[in-house]
Design a protein around this motif. Structure first.
Motif, PDB file in Angstrom:
ATOM      1  N   ALA A  13       0.825  -1.205   0.000  1.00  0.00           N
ATOM      2  CA  ALA A  13       0.000   0.000   0.000  1.00  0.00           C
ATOM      3  C   ALA A  13       0.857   1.251   0.000  1.00  0.00           C
ATOM      4  N   LEU A  14       1.932   1.230   0.790  1.00  0.00           N
ATOM      5  CA  LEU A  14       2.757   2.425   0.904  1.00  0.00           C
ATOM      6  C   LEU A  14       3.478   2.762  -0.394  1.00  0.00           C
ATOM      7  N   THR A  15       3.637   1.783  -1.251  1.00  0.00           N
ATOM      8  CA  THR A  15       4.255   2.058  -2.551  1.00  0.00           C
ATOM      9  C   THR A  15       3.484   3.143  -3.292  1.00  0.00           C
ATOM     10  N   PHE A  16       2.167   3.202  -3.038  1.00  0.00           N
ATOM     11  CA  PHE A  16       1.318   4.155  -3.739  1.00  0.00           C
ATOM     12  C   PHE A  16       0.917   5.317  -2.854  1.00  0.00           C
ATOM     13  N   ALA A  17       1.527   5.439  -1.672  1.00  0.00           N
ATOM     14  CA  ALA A  17       1.069   6.420  -0.692  1.00  0.00           C
ATOM     15  C   ALA A  17       1.737   7.766  -0.895  1.00  0.00           C
ATOM     16  N   GLY A  18       1.257   8.715  -0.076  1.00  0.00           N
ATOM     17  CA  GLY A  18       1.963   9.983   0.040  1.00  0.00           C
ATOM     18  C   GLY A  18       1.495  11.041  -0.918  1.00  0.00           C
ATOM     19  N   GLY A  19       2.419  11.944  -1.216  1.00  0.00           N
ATOM     20  CA  GLY A  19       2.060  13.153  -1.938  1.00  0.00           C
ATOM     21  C   GLY A  19       1.498  12.917  -3.320  1.00  0.00           C
ATOM     22  N   ALA A  20       2.001  11.916  -4.027  1.00  0.00           N
ATOM     23  CA  ALA A  20       1.513  11.702  -5.388  1.00  0.00           C
ATOM     24  C   ALA A  20       0.024  11.424  -5.397  1.00  0.00           C
ATOM     25  N   ALA A  51      11.947  17.130   0.276  1.00  0.00           N
ATOM     26  CA  ALA A  51      10.854  17.739  -0.497  1.00  0.00           C
ATOM     27  C   ALA A  51       9.676  16.783  -0.636  1.00  0.00           C
ATOM     28  N   ARG A  52       9.952  15.502  -0.821  1.00  0.00           N
ATOM     29  CA  ARG A  52       8.860  14.517  -0.938  1.00  0.00           C
ATOM     30  C   ARG A  52       8.061  14.449   0.358  1.00  0.00           C
ATOM     31  N   ILE A  53       8.753  14.402   1.471  1.00  0.00           N
ATOM     32  CA  ILE A  53       8.062  14.324   2.760  1.00  0.00           C
ATOM     33  C   ILE A  53       7.289  15.608   3.036  1.00  0.00           C
ATOM     34  N   ALA A  54       7.885  16.749   2.722  1.00  0.00           N
ATOM     35  CA  ALA A  54       7.174  18.020   2.901  1.00  0.00           C
ATOM     36  C   ALA A  54       5.896  18.044   2.073  1.00  0.00           C
ATOM     37  N   SER A  55       5.939  17.503   0.869  1.00  0.00           N
ATOM     38  CA  SER A  55       4.762  17.465   0.012  1.00  0.00           C
ATOM     39  C   SER A  55       3.674  16.579   0.612  1.00  0.00           C
ATOM     40  N   ASP A  56       4.070  15.434   1.165  1.00  0.00           N
ATOM     41  CA  ASP A  56       3.088  14.555   1.796  1.00  0.00           C
ATOM     42  C   ASP A  56       2.337  15.273   2.912  1.00  0.00           C
ATOM     43  N   PHE A  57       3.059  15.999   3.747  1.00  0.00           N
ATOM     44  CA  PHE A  57       2.417  16.654   4.885  1.00  0.00           C
ATOM     45  C   PHE A  57       1.661  17.912   4.484  1.00  0.00           C
ATOM     46  N   LEU A  95      -1.599  16.555   3.687  1.00  0.00           N
ATOM     47  CA  LEU A  95      -2.331  16.253   4.915  1.00  0.00           C
ATOM     48  C   LEU A  95      -2.966  17.517   5.490  1.00  0.00           C
ATOM     49  N   ALA A  96      -2.243  18.613   5.450  1.00  0.00           N
ATOM     50  CA  ALA A  96      -2.798  19.883   5.930  1.00  0.00           C
ATOM     51  C   ALA A  96      -3.994  20.315   5.095  1.00  0.00           C
ATOM     52  N   ARG A  97      -3.954  20.059   3.791  1.00  0.00           N
ATOM     53  CA  ARG A  97      -5.093  20.408   2.958  1.00  0.00           C
ATOM     54  C   ARG A  97      -6.321  19.584   3.330  1.00  0.00           C
ATOM     55  N   TRP A  98      -6.112  18.307   3.639  1.00  0.00           N
ATOM     56  CA  TRP A  98      -7.239  17.485   4.110  1.00  0.00           C
ATOM     57  C   TRP A  98      -7.796  18.074   5.407  1.00  0.00           C
ATOM     58  N   SER A  99      -6.917  18.441   6.315  1.00  0.00           N
ATOM     59  CA  SER A  99      -7.340  19.011   7.595  1.00  0.00           C
ATOM     60  C   SER A  99      -8.182  20.259   7.390  1.00  0.00           C
ATOM     61  N   THR A 100      -7.751  21.101   6.484  1.00  0.00           N
ATOM     62  CA  THR A 100      -8.483  22.337   6.206  1.00  0.00           C
ATOM     63  C   THR A 100      -9.821  22.051   5.529  1.00  0.00           C
ATOM     64  N   VAL A 115      10.674  14.451   9.036  1.00  0.00           N
ATOM     65  CA  VAL A 115       9.254  14.182   9.251  1.00  0.00           C
ATOM     66  C   VAL A 115       8.707  15.078  10.353  1.00  0.00           C
ATOM     67  N   ARG A 116       9.444  15.205  11.436  1.00  0.00           N
ATOM     68  CA  ARG A 116       8.982  16.064  12.534  1.00  0.00           C
ATOM     69  C   ARG A 116       8.804  17.505  12.077  1.00  0.00           C
ATOM     70  N   LYS A 117       9.747  18.030  11.322  1.00  0.00           N
ATOM     71  CA  LYS A 117       9.636  19.412  10.850  1.00  0.00           C
ATOM     72  C   LYS A 117       8.489  19.580   9.862  1.00  0.00           C
ATOM     73  N   ALA A 118       8.275  18.581   9.008  1.00  0.00           N
ATOM     74  CA  ALA A 118       7.162  18.658   8.061  1.00  0.00           C
ATOM     75  C   ALA A 118       5.834  18.651   8.791  1.00  0.00           C
ATOM     76  N   ALA A 119       5.729  17.838   9.842  1.00  0.00           N
ATOM     77  CA  ALA A 119       4.501  17.817  10.638  1.00  0.00           C
ATOM     78  C   ALA A 119       4.272  19.172  11.291  1.00  0.00           C
ATOM     79  N   GLU A 120       5.273  19.683  11.942  1.00  0.00           N
ATOM     80  CA  GLU A 120       5.116  20.959  12.648  1.00  0.00           C
ATOM     81  C   GLU A 120       4.812  22.100  11.693  1.00  0.00           C
ATOM     82  N   ALA A 121       5.414  22.078  10.503  1.00  0.00           N
ATOM     83  CA  ALA A 121       5.175  23.143   9.532  1.00  0.00           C
ATOM     84  C   ALA A 121       3.727  23.166   9.054  1.00  0.00           C
TER      85      ALA A 121
END
Length: 375
Positions: A15-22, A284-290, A293-298, A328-334
């Motif tokens: 599942a994770l192969t297809f996960a994340g920002g893409a 950059a990939r991890i920042a994009s994923d989060f 996530l913020a867009r979903w939250s909004t 990951v921690r910085k992307a979450a906090e940002a």
């Protein structure tokens, strides 16, 4: 997540192969979305398994809790085994109450996480309706404990990585929320999507009809990096070692690893590395994923937290491990996403033992807390 009795990693890995920002980028979230109004979301935390998941669970030493709190940690996610609740009676409930109260007394926010046992996972496969009833019964027994603890510090989490299809989970989630709300009207409810609490699974999981909730997701991508050298099942992850972060398919270490695996006839492990690094895994990939996530939250006006993320310490080099954790921690906090690291003192941990104040990994603590860390 487990070090010994783990979740079905091959399914999660696929599942994770297809996960994340893409995938998140395809969802209908406004690009210019702003975050929802600030609500209290626990953060700067860690998971503390193996205390209330078995009869002989180990409580942390008072001095260790004090040192962790003084270091800057603010939240503890506490996995609880519902099987112990159903068999242990009042004595178990009192143990849980006193343990959570102790953590609150040290100044921690506490997520009380209903964490399915391997037996409950099996029950969901063989008798889904019966398994769902077990979870409702466990929360019915546990809710007086939650009700007696401060709503501002204690957060009931309905079910970790719900082992069922999303539609079935949404129905059970509603029933669990109603069960808790009958005795706990002011506590913030925490829930995650079925079945791995992955970012990509939120698209099919609308929030509860409740004004006091937090959606929780897990992040271990890419698993070829975070779970390299795992030793609890027959996954090809066990045969991957020395994979760095950040990395692309053309990173020399990656190319050398894939070549060695293929030369050894291990096409399964080689293909896993190649597939997961078919797109670069970078900051950059991890920042994009989060950001997704913020867009979903909004879009759903629902706060979000990351209550599991981590890297095994078996064979990942220390610098890569700390870099991934910090990223990951910085992307979450940002993106206004609270976080609790998986976990304290086992294979993913950052201290030697919950029983001593020695052996704190200063580099990992710095990666998590953003300072010098140490101990």
């Amino acid at each position: 997540m487990r070090m010994v009795e783990g979740p079905p990693l091959l399914s999660r890995r696929t599942a994770l192969t297809f996960a994340g920002g893409a995938l998140l980028a395809t969802l209908p979230f406004p690009a210019s979305a702003t975050l929802p109004a600030a609500r209290a979301v626990p953060s700067r935390g860690f998971n503390l398994p193996l205390w209330f998941e078995r009869e002989d669970g180990t409580a942390p030493a008072t001095a260790t809790l004090d040192k962790l709190r003084q270091s800057g940690f603010e939240t503890i996610r506490l996995p609880v085994n519902g099987d112990l609740i159903s068999t242990g009676g009042t004595a178990t409930l009192n143990r849980i109450h006193d343990g959570v109260a102790e953590l609150v007394g040290h100044g921690f926010a506490v997520l009380v996480d209903m964490h399915p046992s391997s037996d409950l996972h099996a029950a969901f496969r063989s008798d889904p309706a019966g398994a769902a009833r077990r979870v409702v019964e466990d929360w019915t027994a546990l809710r007086p404990v939650i009700a007696d603890l401060p709503a501002g510090s204690v957060y009931p989490e309905l079910l970790n990585e719900p082992p069922m299809e999303q539609a079935a989970w949404l129905a059970l989630r509603q029933q669990l929320a109603e069960t808790l709300r009958a005795r706990c009207p002011d506590h913030t409810l925490v829930w995650g999507p079925a079945r791995f609490q992955g970012i990509w699974e939120l698209a099919d999981a609308p929030p509860l009809a409740d004004d006091n909730q937090i959606a929780a997701i897990h992040y271990y991508a890419p698993m070829a990096f975070t779970h390299q050298c795992e030793n609890w099942d027959a996954s090809p992850l066990a045969r991957i070692a020395n994979l760095p972060f950040p990395a692309t398919k053309d990173t020399p270490q990656v190319r050398d690893l894939v070549s060695r695996l293929r030369a050894a006839g291990d096409d399964e492990a080689a293909s896993l590395v190649a597939d997961e690094l078919s797109a670069p895994w970078t900051e950059a990939r991890i920042a994009s994923d989060f950001a997704g996530l913020a867009r979903w939250s909004t879009a759903h006006n629902c706060p979000v937290m990351l209550n599991e993320f981590g890297v095994l310490n078996f064979c990942a080099d220390a610098e890569s491990r700390a870099t991934w954790v910090r990223t990951v921690r910085k992307a979450a906090e940002a993106n206004n996403v609270g976080w609790t690291y998986w976990e304290l003192d086992q294979g993913f941990g950052f201290i030697k033992s919950r029983l001593t104040t020695d052996g704190f990994d200063s580099a990992m603590i710095a990666a998590l807390l953003g300072g010098e860390g140490g101990g």
